[in-house]
Design a protein around this motif. Structure first.
Motif, PDB file in Angstrom:
ATOM      1  N   ALA A  69       6.030 -31.553 -23.506  1.00  0.00           N
ATOM      2  CA  ALA A  69       5.216 -32.404 -24.255  1.00  0.00           C
ATOM      3  C   ALA A  69       3.830 -32.452 -24.484  1.00  0.00           C
ATOM      4  O   ALA A  69       3.136 -33.058 -23.746  1.00  0.00           O
ATOM      5  N   ASP A  70       3.619 -32.272 -25.887  1.00  0.00           N
ATOM      6  CA  ASP A  70       2.135 -32.889 -26.033  1.00  0.00           C
ATOM      7  C   ASP A  70       1.665 -34.178 -26.252  1.00  0.00           C
ATOM      8  O   ASP A  70       2.089 -35.162 -26.558  1.00  0.00           O
ATOM      9  N   ARG A  71       0.536 -34.282 -26.474  1.00  0.00           N
ATOM     10  CA  ARG A  71      -0.029 -35.318 -26.109  1.00  0.00           C
ATOM     11  C   ARG A  71       0.077 -36.797 -27.317  1.00  0.00           C
ATOM     12  O   ARG A  71       0.595 -37.597 -27.175  1.00  0.00           O
TER      13      ARG A  71
ATOM     14  N   LEU B 296       2.681 -41.140 -29.182  1.00  0.00           N
ATOM     15  CA  LEU B 296       4.275 -42.016 -30.055  1.00  0.00           C
ATOM     16  C   LEU B 296       4.673 -42.881 -28.942  1.00  0.00           C
ATOM     17  O   LEU B 296       4.975 -44.299 -29.497  1.00  0.00           O
ATOM     18  N   MET B 297       5.295 -42.476 -27.686  1.00  0.00           N
ATOM     19  CA  MET B 297       6.299 -42.858 -27.048  1.00  0.00           C
ATOM     20  C   MET B 297       5.127 -44.436 -26.004  1.00  0.00           C
ATOM     21  O   MET B 297       5.580 -45.497 -26.121  1.00  0.00           O
TER      22      MET B 297
ATOM     23  N   ARG C  74      10.044 -36.133 -22.646  1.00  0.00           N
ATOM     24  CA  ARG C  74       9.794 -35.074 -21.426  1.00  0.00           C
ATOM     25  C   ARG C  74      11.065 -34.205 -20.973  1.00  0.00           C
ATOM     26  O   ARG C  74      10.934 -33.679 -20.538  1.00  0.00           O
ATOM     27  N   LEU C  75      12.075 -35.043 -20.988  1.00  0.00           N
ATOM     28  CA  LEU C  75      13.849 -34.018 -20.241  1.00  0.00           C
ATOM     29  C   LEU C  75      14.127 -33.710 -21.420  1.00  0.00           C
ATOM     30  O   LEU C  75      13.779 -32.381 -20.830  1.00  0.00           O
ATOM     31  N   PRO C  76      14.188 -34.310 -22.843  1.00  0.00           N
ATOM     32  CA  PRO C  76      14.650 -33.291 -23.424  1.00  0.00           C
ATOM     33  C   PRO C  76      14.044 -31.214 -23.924  1.00  0.00           C
ATOM     34  O   PRO C  76      14.145 -31.079 -23.975  1.00  0.00           O
TER      35      PRO C  76
END
Lengths: 384, 310
Positions: free
Chosen positions: A275-277, A282-283, A298-300
Motif C-alpha cells: 500500500a503506498d504512502r 488517507l487512512m 493493507r490486507l486487500p
C-alpha cells in the motif's frame, strides 16, 4: 450474429495456412500407393485406411482454394481429422509394430491437418468474450488430445516397449481397473499430508507475516533470510522429518509445512508493504487505527501477493509430500506407489498415478485461481 | 546534522556504530541468525535429552550435573537433531580432510550433483529460450503450447523422477544425463515463461521503428527483442538454477544411493546418520545460494555493459 458467421466469405487459407493445406494434399496423394503395414496392402487398397487420405486431401483442397463458407469448411476439417485419427488408431491397433511408410505419411498429414485447424481457429474473430474464452480453452484442449493421439500412434506403430513408454490406452485401462488403489493413495497423500500441511504452513506463515510486519526490526532481519530459504532445496529435510515424525502422513505434512512456509511469509510481508504512502495517509486522515488500516487497506492490497504464494505453494505441497514418501511410508501413498511400481516395472501404473497427481495438482491450482478471481476482482490483472 | 539528512533515512553520523548497524539490514539479519542458532541449540538439547537420559539409565548413572548432561546431548553420535557445531565439524571432516576423489568426501558428491545441475540448467535454459522464441513468432504455438507449459508446472513432475531414471537406466543411459533431464524439466519452465514476457516487452513504437527500417523478423529478434529480454532472462535464470539443483538432488534418490548429495541424504536416512543428512543439507543450501549469487553477478555485469542496470 449466427447468420453472419455462415455467409460465404470466399476467403481461402492465406500465408502459412495455404502452405500447410497444399502440403497435406501432397502427403495424402503421396501416401496412396505406399504400403501401410508390413506384408499388408497399399493405403489405397486397404479398406481400413483409404478413407483417411481422401477425406484429408479433400478438406485441404477446399481450404486452400477457399471454396465454401469459411467456418463450415474449418469445422469440416476438424471432423475429417477426427475420422482419420480414428481410422489410423484402429488400423495400427491391429498391426502392432508393423507400421511402414504409407502409415507414417498419413500420420504426418494428420498432424499437419490438426495444426492447420488450430491455425484457422485462432484466426476466427469471435465477437463476444464468451466465445473468445471458449476458443481460448478449445485450442489447448485440442492440442492435448492430439498429443495423446500421436503418442498412441507412435508407441504402437514403432512397437515401443511398454516398459519404456506405455501407450495412453494402456494407462487409461490401468487407471480404470485400479481405481480403489489410486483412491487410497490419493487420500493418504493428498487429503491428509498435502491439505493439512498446506493449511498449517500457509496459515502459520500468514500469522507470522503479520507479526513480522508490525515489528520493523524483524521485517528487515527475516525478509532476506526468507528470500534465501525460498531458493534452497528444502525437500532435503524430508529424511529428517521422516525420522522425527514417523512413517505415516504427519512427517509428510511437516515437509509440506516447511516448504510452503517461506514463500507465503515473504509474499505476505511484501504484499503488506505494497500500500503506498498516499493511501496510508488517507487512512490516517480518517483516524483509522492499526487494525482498521490492516483490514481495510493493507490486507486487500496484499491479496494479489498472497494468492501468488498460495498458487506457488499448491504445486510445492504436492511435490513435497510425494518426495517425502520416497524416504519411507506405510504401504499406501502416491510416492510409495510410484517408487515400488517402478521397481516392479509396472510403468503403466506409475503413469496412472502421475495422471492422478497431475489432475489433483491442476484442480488444486485451478481452485486457488478461482478464489483469486473472486477475492481480487478489483485488481487490473483480473479486470483486464 | 541537518534535518534533511535525517528525513532521507540515512543513519546520522552522530549515532553509535551499533545503532547504525541495527538501522540497516545487516544488523537485524545477524540478530535473526543468532536467534536461529540459539533455538537450534535449545532444540538439540530438548530433542536429544530423552535419548541421553535413557543412556544414563542404562549406564546406571544418577544425578548427572546439568552442564555434563548438556555437553553430552550435544555430542551424541546419532542425535535426533545434531547441534550446529557437530554439523560444522562433519562438513569440515568430509570436505577439507578427505581427498577429493574419496567416496566419503562431500566435495566429490557435490561435484556429481553440481555437474548434473549445471548440465540440466544449460539445456533447460537453451530449451526455454528456444520455446519462447517459437511461441512469440507462432500464433498457433502461442495458443496451443503456452497453456500447457503453464499447466505442466501444476503437475508434480518430481514424481516422475524415479521413473525417468529407472527407465533410462534400463535402456543403458546412466550417469549424469538422466538426472540432468529432470533438472532440465524443472528449469526450462521459468526461463520459457520469463522469456516470452521479455521478448514481448519491446513497445509498439520500438517495433514500429524496426518496421520502418524494413527489418526482417530475424533482425527484429536479434537487435530488439533479445536485448530487451535480457533482464527477464536473468531473473528467471535465478529461479531456474535453484530449481535445477532440486531436480538433480531428487534425481539421485532412486538410483539406490550411489553418489551425489541426494544419495548422501538417502544413505543417511537408511542408517540413521543424522549428522550426515544435515551436513549434506547444509552443503546443498550453500551450493544453491552460491549458484543464485553467481547468476546474480553475471546479471549485474551483463546489464551494466548493456546500459540497463538500475
Amino acid at each position: 450474429m449466427s447468420g453472419a458467421s455462415l455467409t460465404f466469405t470466399g476467403q481461402g487459407a492465406v500465408g502459412v495456412g495455404r502452405y500447410l493445406a497444399w502440403t497435406i494434399v501432397a502427403l495424402a496423394l503421396f501416401s496412396l500407393p505406399q504400403t501401410a503395414f508390413t506384408n499388408g496392402p497399399s493405403v489405397i487398397g486397404s479398406a481400413d485406411l483409404m478413407l483417411a487420405p481422401i477425406l484429408l486431401g479433400g478438406a485441404a483442397i477446399m481450404l486452400a482454394l477457399g471454396v465454401g463458407p469459411r467456418r463450415l469448411v474449418d469445422l469440416a476439417l476438424l471432423a475429417v481429422s477426427v475420422v482419420a485419427a480414428i481410422q489410423l488408431l484402429r488400423a495400427v491397433g491391429a498391426n502392432y509394430d508393423k507400421a511402414e511408410g504409407g502409415f507414417w505419411t498419413l500420420v504426418a498429414a494428420l498432424w499437419l491437418a490438426s495444426w492447420l485447424f488450430v491455425e484457422r481457429l485462432s484466426g476466427w474473430d469471435a465477437k463476444s468474450p464468451t466465445a473468445k474464452r471458449a476458443i481460448g480453452l478449445l485450442i489447448p484442449a485440442l492440442f492435448g488430445v492430439w498429443v495423446l493421439v500421436l503418442w498412441q500412434l507412435f508407441v504402437v506403430g514403432f512397437g515401443v516397449s511398454p516398459v519404456l513408454l506405455p501407450p495412453p490406452s494402456a494407462i487409461g485401462a490401468r487407471f480404470a481397473s485400479s481405481l480403489p488403489t489410486l483412491w487410497a493413495d490419493f487420500r493418504q497423500t493428498f487429503l491428509k499430508a498435502v491439505l493439512i500441511g498446506y493449511a498449517i504452513g500457509c496459515g502459520s506463515a500468514f500469522i507470522v507475516a503479520i507479526l513480522v510486519d508490525k515489528v520493523d526490526f524483524l521485517r528487515r532481519g527475516l525478509l532476506p533470510i526468507g528470500n534465501l530459504v525460498s531458493a534452497l532445496p528444502i525437500v532435503g529435510v524430508a529424511p529428517i522429518m521422516v525420522m522425527w515424525f514417523g512413517f505415516d502422513w504427519p512427517s509428510k505434512a511437516a515437509v509440506v509445512i516447511i516448504m510452503t512456509f517461506f514463500p507465503m511469509l515473504v509474499n505476505t510481508v511484501t504484499g503488506l508493504a505494497s500500500a503506498d504512502r498516499m493511501q496510508r495517509d488517507l487512512m490516517t486522515t480518517y483516524a483509522a487505527d492499526y487494525w482498521q488500516t490492516l483490514l481495510k487497506l493493507r490486507l486487500p492490497m496484499a491479496l494479489p501477493f498472497i494468492f501468488n504464494a498460495l498458487k506457488i505453494n499448491s504445486t510445492l505441497a504436492l511435490i513435497g509430500a510425494i518426495v517425502a514418501e520416497f524416504f519411507g511410508t506405510p504401504i499406501v501413498g502416491m510416492g510409495f506407489r510410484i517408487s515400488t511400481e517402478v521397481g516392479r516395472m509396472n510403468v503403466d501404473m506409475v503413469w496412472a498415478e502421475i495422471a492422478v497427481a497431475a489432475l489433483a495438482g491442476s484442480v488444486f491450482y485451478g481452485l486457488v485461481t478461482l478464489l483469486e478471481r473472486v477475492f481480487t476482482f478489483w485488481h487490473p490483472s483480473v479486470r483486464g | 546534522m541537518t534535518t534533511e539528512a535525517m528525513s532521507h533515512g540515512g543513519a546520522p553520523a552522530s549515532l553509535s556504530p551499533f545503532s547504525r548497524l541495527m538501522s540497516g539490514t545487516a544488523g537485524p539479519v545477524i540478530v535473526v541468525v543468532a536467534v536461529i542458532f540459539a533455538i537450534w541449540y535449545l532444540g538439540a538439547v530438548l530433542l536429544n535429552g530423552q535419548l541421553q537420559r535413557d543412556a544414563y539409565e542404562r549406564a546406571g548413572r544418577e544425578d548427572v550435573p546439568l552442564t555434563e548432561f548438556i555437553a553430552d546431548t550435544l555430542a551424541q553420535e546419532r542425535p535426533l537433531l545434531p547441534a550446529p557445531h557437530q554439523v560444522a565439524v562433519e562438513i569440515w571432516k568430509t570436505t577439507a580432510e578427505k581427498s577429493v576423489t574419496s567416496k566419503r568426501s562431500l566435495v566429490y558428491h557435490s561435484g556429481i550433483t553440481l555437474s548434473s545441475t549445471l548440465l540440466g540448467f544449460l539445456i533447460g535454459t537453451a530449451l526455454g529460450i528456444g520455446l519462447a522464441v517459437l511461441i512469440v513468432h507462432s500464433r498457433v504455438l502461442d495458443k496451443s503450447l503456452m497453456p500447457w507449459i503453464i499447466s505442466s508446472q501444476t503437475i508434480p513432475i518430481l514424481a516422475i523422477a524415479p521413473m525417468i531414471i529407472v527407465v533410462l537406466n534400463a535402456i543403458g543411459i546412466t550417469g549424469t544425463l538422466p538426472k540432468a533431464m529432470i533438472s532440465t524439466y524443472l528449469s526450462f519452465f521459468p526461463v520459457a515463461v520469463g522469456m516470452v514476457k521479455g521478448l514481448r516487452s519491446p513497445e509498439f513504437i520500438q517495433l514500429d521503428l524496426m518496421k520502418t527500417y524494413s527489418a526482417s523478423q530475424g533482425q527484429t529478434l536479434m537487435k530488439l527483442r533479445l536485448p530487451s529480454a535480457a533482464p527477464f532472462l536473468f531473473a528467471s535464470m535465478k529461479v531456474a538454477v535453484a530449481a535445477s539443483l532440486v531436480g538433480a538432488i531428487v534425481g539421485e534418490l532412486p538410483t539406490g544411493a550411489v553418489a551425489g548429495l541426494g544419495a548422501r541424504l538417502l544413505a543417511g536416512s537408511y542408517y540413521g546418520q543424522t549428522i550426515q543428512i544435515w551436513s549434506a543439507l547444509i552443503v546443498a543450501a550453500v551450493i544453491a545460494a552460491s549458484l543464485v549469487t553467481i547468476v546474480g553477478v553475471f546479471e549485474r555485469i551483463v546489464l551494466k555493459r548493456m546500459g540497463m542496470a538500475q
